[in-house]
Write an enzyme that holds these catalytic residues in place. Structure first.
Site, short mmCIF file in Angstrom:
data_model
loop_
_atom_site.label_atom_id
_atom_site.label_comp_id
_atom_site.label_asym_id
_atom_site.label_seq_id
_atom_site.Cartn_x
_atom_site.Cartn_y
_atom_site.Cartn_z
N SER A 123 0.84 -1.20 0.00
CA SER A 123 0.00 0.00 0.00
C SER A 123 0.87 1.25 0.00
O SER A 123 1.99 1.24 0.52
CB SER A 123 -0.84 -0.04 1.28
N TYR A 148 -2.11 -0.36 11.14
CA TYR A 148 -2.32 -1.05 9.84
C TYR A 148 -1.14 -0.76 8.90
O TYR A 148 -0.56 -1.67 8.31
CB TYR A 148 -3.64 -0.59 9.20
N LYS A 152 2.00 -3.24 7.04
CA LYS A 152 2.44 -3.32 5.63
C LYS A 152 3.95 -3.08 5.53
O LYS A 152 4.64 -3.76 4.78
CB LYS A 152 1.68 -2.29 4.77
P1 NAD Z 1 -10.91 -6.90 1.93
O1 NAD Z 1 -11.08 -6.81 3.41
O2 NAD Z 1 -12.09 -6.67 1.08
O3 NAD Z 1 -10.26 -8.32 1.53
C1 NAD Z 1 -9.36 -8.99 2.36
C2 NAD Z 1 -9.83 -10.44 2.49
O4 NAD Z 1 -8.91 -11.15 3.31
C3 NAD Z 1 -11.21 -10.55 3.16
O5 NAD Z 1 -12.04 -11.34 2.36
C4 NAD Z 1 -10.93 -11.19 4.50
O6 NAD Z 1 -12.00 -12.02 4.92
C5 NAD Z 1 -9.65 -11.98 4.20
N1 NAD Z 1 -8.79 -12.21 5.36
C6 NAD Z 1 -8.33 -11.32 6.29
N2 NAD Z 1 -7.56 -11.95 7.19
C7 NAD Z 1 -7.53 -13.26 6.85
C8 NAD Z 1 -6.90 -14.41 7.42
N3 NAD Z 1 -6.19 -14.35 8.53
N4 NAD Z 1 -7.08 -15.60 6.79
C9 NAD Z 1 -7.82 -15.69 5.66
N5 NAD Z 1 -8.44 -14.64 5.09
C10 NAD Z 1 -8.29 -13.44 5.68
O7 NAD Z 1 -9.73 -5.89 1.56
P2 NAD Z 1 -9.25 -5.41 0.11
O8 NAD Z 1 -9.60 -3.99 -0.05
O9 NAD Z 1 -9.66 -6.39 -0.92
O10 NAD Z 1 -7.68 -5.47 0.34
C11 NAD Z 1 -6.91 -6.58 -0.10
C12 NAD Z 1 -5.45 -6.33 0.26
O11 NAD Z 1 -5.03 -5.10 -0.34
C13 NAD Z 1 -5.19 -6.16 1.75
O12 NAD Z 1 -3.95 -6.73 2.04
C14 NAD Z 1 -5.13 -4.66 1.94
O13 NAD Z 1 -4.36 -4.30 3.04
C15 NAD Z 1 -4.46 -4.24 0.63
N6 NAD Z 1 -4.74 -2.86 0.24
C16 NAD Z 1 -6.04 -2.42 0.13
C17 NAD Z 1 -6.28 -1.11 -0.24
C18 NAD Z 1 -7.68 -0.58 -0.35
O14 NAD Z 1 -7.86 0.64 -0.31
N7 NAD Z 1 -8.71 -1.43 -0.49
C19 NAD Z 1 -5.20 -0.26 -0.52
C20 NAD Z 1 -3.91 -0.73 -0.40
C21 NAD Z 1 -3.68 -2.05 -0.02
C1 WQD Z 2 -9.61 9.45 0.75
C2 WQD Z 2 -9.85 10.94 0.95
C3 WQD Z 2 -10.18 11.59 3.24
C4 WQD Z 2 -13.95 9.48 3.82
C5 WQD Z 2 -6.71 4.74 2.93
C6 WQD Z 2 -5.76 4.04 3.87
C7 WQD Z 2 -4.47 3.71 3.19
C8 WQD Z 2 -4.71 2.95 1.89
C9 WQD Z 2 -5.62 3.72 1.00
C10 WQD Z 2 -4.86 0.57 2.32
C11 WQD Z 2 -9.11 11.50 2.15
C12 WQD Z 2 -11.42 11.84 2.42
C13 WQD Z 2 -12.80 9.99 3.28
C14 WQD Z 2 -15.01 10.38 4.16
C15 WQD Z 2 -13.66 12.20 3.33
N1 WQD Z 2 -5.39 1.70 2.13
N2 WQD Z 2 -12.66 11.32 3.03
N3 WQD Z 2 -14.81 11.70 3.88
O1 WQD Z 2 -7.14 8.04 3.54
O2 WQD Z 2 -6.23 7.91 1.19
O3 WQD Z 2 -6.16 5.96 2.59
O4 WQD Z 2 -6.85 3.97 1.72
O5 WQD Z 2 -3.71 0.28 2.35
O6 WQD Z 2 -3.73 2.97 4.10
O7 WQD Z 2 -5.52 4.91 4.97
O8 WQD Z 2 -8.40 6.77 1.74
O9 WQD Z 2 -10.75 6.62 1.10
O10 WQD Z 2 -10.17 6.89 3.54
O11 WQD Z 2 -9.85 8.80 2.00
O12 WQD Z 2 -13.55 13.40 3.11
O13 WQD Z 2 -16.05 9.99 4.69
O14 WQD Z 2 -11.24 11.14 1.22
O15 WQD Z 2 -9.96 12.63 4.14
O16 WQD Z 2 -8.69 12.78 1.82
P1 WQD Z 2 -6.96 7.26 2.31
P2 WQD Z 2 -9.87 7.18 2.12
#
Ligand code: NAD
Ligand code: WQD
Length: 336
Positions: A123, A148, A152
């Site tokens: 991330s 969190y 990562k």
């Molecule tokens: P999500 O929560 O929708 O998917 C994660 C899945 O992993 C879920 O289905 C959950 O049930 C499963 N899971 C969690 N812990 C587990 C465990 N111990 N054993 C088996 N399954 C488990 O999240 P997502 O948005 O799809 O994110 C997927 C990956 O991408 C994560 O590693 C997250 O940190 C990373 N990521 C997400 C974002 C985002 O904004 N969505 C951004 C950057 C990185």
């Molecule tokens: C986006 C923008 C908020 C909600 C998160 C995680 C980061 C990574 C990416 C996983 C920001 C604004 C949000 C609301 C708002 N995920 N906002 N009202 O903060 O970039 O990052 O997702 O790895 O670790 O922290 O994403 O979607 O929460 O926010 O104004 O109700 O929207 O302030 O500027 P963010 P977000």
């Protein structure tokens, strides 16, 4: 080829499963359903027109992971999504996050066969509050904004120090910026179990009537309109990056490889711009108000993306408008 997809019923994993099947791969999905619903499996089977192999496993339990790899010796690639991802919850319950996210990653890395291509879900959060924009991959890990984020950073360090340096290991850590949107079918999308923390699901739930008002967290930042800037990437572009990454790792001849790649669009979009673009592209009003800054928010974060383009030949195809329309299409269908 058999690709193991951990967390494959979650938001990003489910979209990647669709792309893997479309690209001729067989998949094995592992998930403990802690943040997903089993109904996603039948939706995936409908989209792919295929019976899919799913096992409910908690990857934090070492013996279960060991046993899985003992019984499944045919894994030819791994994409590791499984993690808890709520920034707010991680501040309240840090141990839950360290235990789940680190143990799941350690257990997979410990028991997976050597040399099997490994793609890790990282991330932009690893950069912390980076001063210089766009952010490139040589920007060092900053101070993590949350437990969190720290998980990562620690997983990336573990992959590098404990596994890459001491074994034959082929891996790519993809550092996603802000994934939004949904598959064109509207059957799968982002459906958090609790009140959404992220902007996109909160916004679509307000427009769909599930929530009353979107609070924009601060309009006094040093940006074009005072609201924070992020790099929003269409989920199908993000999914495609995983296919390119696994293809790349399968095809390279070396036995040791590790890269960290940003996956974003390179375009910084403010919260207000996103809201206005949503209104323009759907013709719907977003009920929003300006609130206080959210603690821990960073002012600006957008990616430099040329490394992923150079190495994987990947670049995003979809626009912000495409992503916002697809997010609304998913929300609309889930209301029926
Ligand atoms: P999500 O929560 O929708 O998917 C994660 C899945 O992993 C879920 O289905 C959950 O049930 C499963 N899971 C969690 N812990 C587990 C465990 N111990 N054993 C088996 N399954 C488990 O999240 P997502 O948005 O799809 O994110 C997927 C990956 O991408 C994560 O590693 C997250 O940190 C990373 N990521 C997400 C974002 C985002 O904004 N969505 C951004 C950057 C990185
Ligand atoms: C986006 C923008 C908020 C909600 C998160 C995680 C980061 C990574 C990416 C996983 C920001 C604004 C949000 C609301 C708002 N995920 N906002 N009202 O903060 O970039 O990052 O997702 O790895 O670790 O922290 O994403 O979607 O929460 O926010 O104004 O109700 O929207 O302030 O500027 P963010 P977000």
């Amino acid at each position: 080829m058999n690709i193991l997809v951990t967390g494959g019923l979650g938001y990003i994993g489910s979209h990647v499963v669709v792309c893997l099947v479309e690209n001729g791969y067989d998949v094995i999905i592992l998930d403990n359903l802690s943040n997903s619903d089993i109904s996603v499996l039948s939706k995936l089977e409908k989209i792919t027109n295929r019976k899919l192999n799913f096992k409910e496993i908690d990857l934090g339990i070492e013996d279960h992971v060991k046993d899985f790899f003992k019984k499944n010796t045919n894994i030819e690639g791994i994409i590791h999504f499984a993690a808890l991802k709520s920034v707010g919850e991680s501040v309240r319950k840090p141990n839950k996050y360290f235990q789940n996210n680190l143990n799941a990653t350690i257990n997979i890395l410990k028991y997976m066969p050597e040399k099997v291509p490994f793609v890790f879900s990282s991330s932009c959060t690893v950069y912390g509050s980076a001063m210089k924009q766009p952010i490139n991959e040589s920007t060092p890990h900053g101070i993590a904004e949350s437990p969190y984020g720290k998980t990562k950073q620690l997983c990336e360090k573990l992959i590098n120090k404990k596994f890459f340096e001491s074994k034959n290991f082929k891996g790519i850590s993809l550092r996603y910026f802000n994934p939004i949107g949904a598959h064109q079918s509207g059957l799968i999308g982002e459906n958090p179990k609790n009140i959404p923390e992220n902007l996109m699901p909160y916004l679509t739930q307000v427009v769909g009537g599930r929530r009353k008002v979107l609070t924009i967290f601060g309009d006094d930042y040093d940006t074009k309109d005072g609201t924070c800037i992020r790099d929003y990437i269409h989920i199908m572009d993000l999914a495609e990056a995983h296919i390119k990454a696994i293809d790349y790792l399968i095809n390279i001849k070396v036995t040791k490889f590790l890269e960290f790649l940003n996956i974003g669009t390179g375009i910084g979009v403010s919260v207000l711009e996103l809201v206005k673009t949503f209104e323009k592209s759907t013709g719907l009003k977003v009920n929003y108000s300006i609130g206080k800054r959210r603690p821990g928010d960073i002012e600006k974060a957008y990616a430099q993306t040329n490394k992923a383009k150079q190495i994987l030949g990947w670049k995003p195809k979809y626009t912000l408008t495409n992503a916002l329309k697809s997010a609304w299409n998913w929300e609309k269908k889930s209301l029926i």
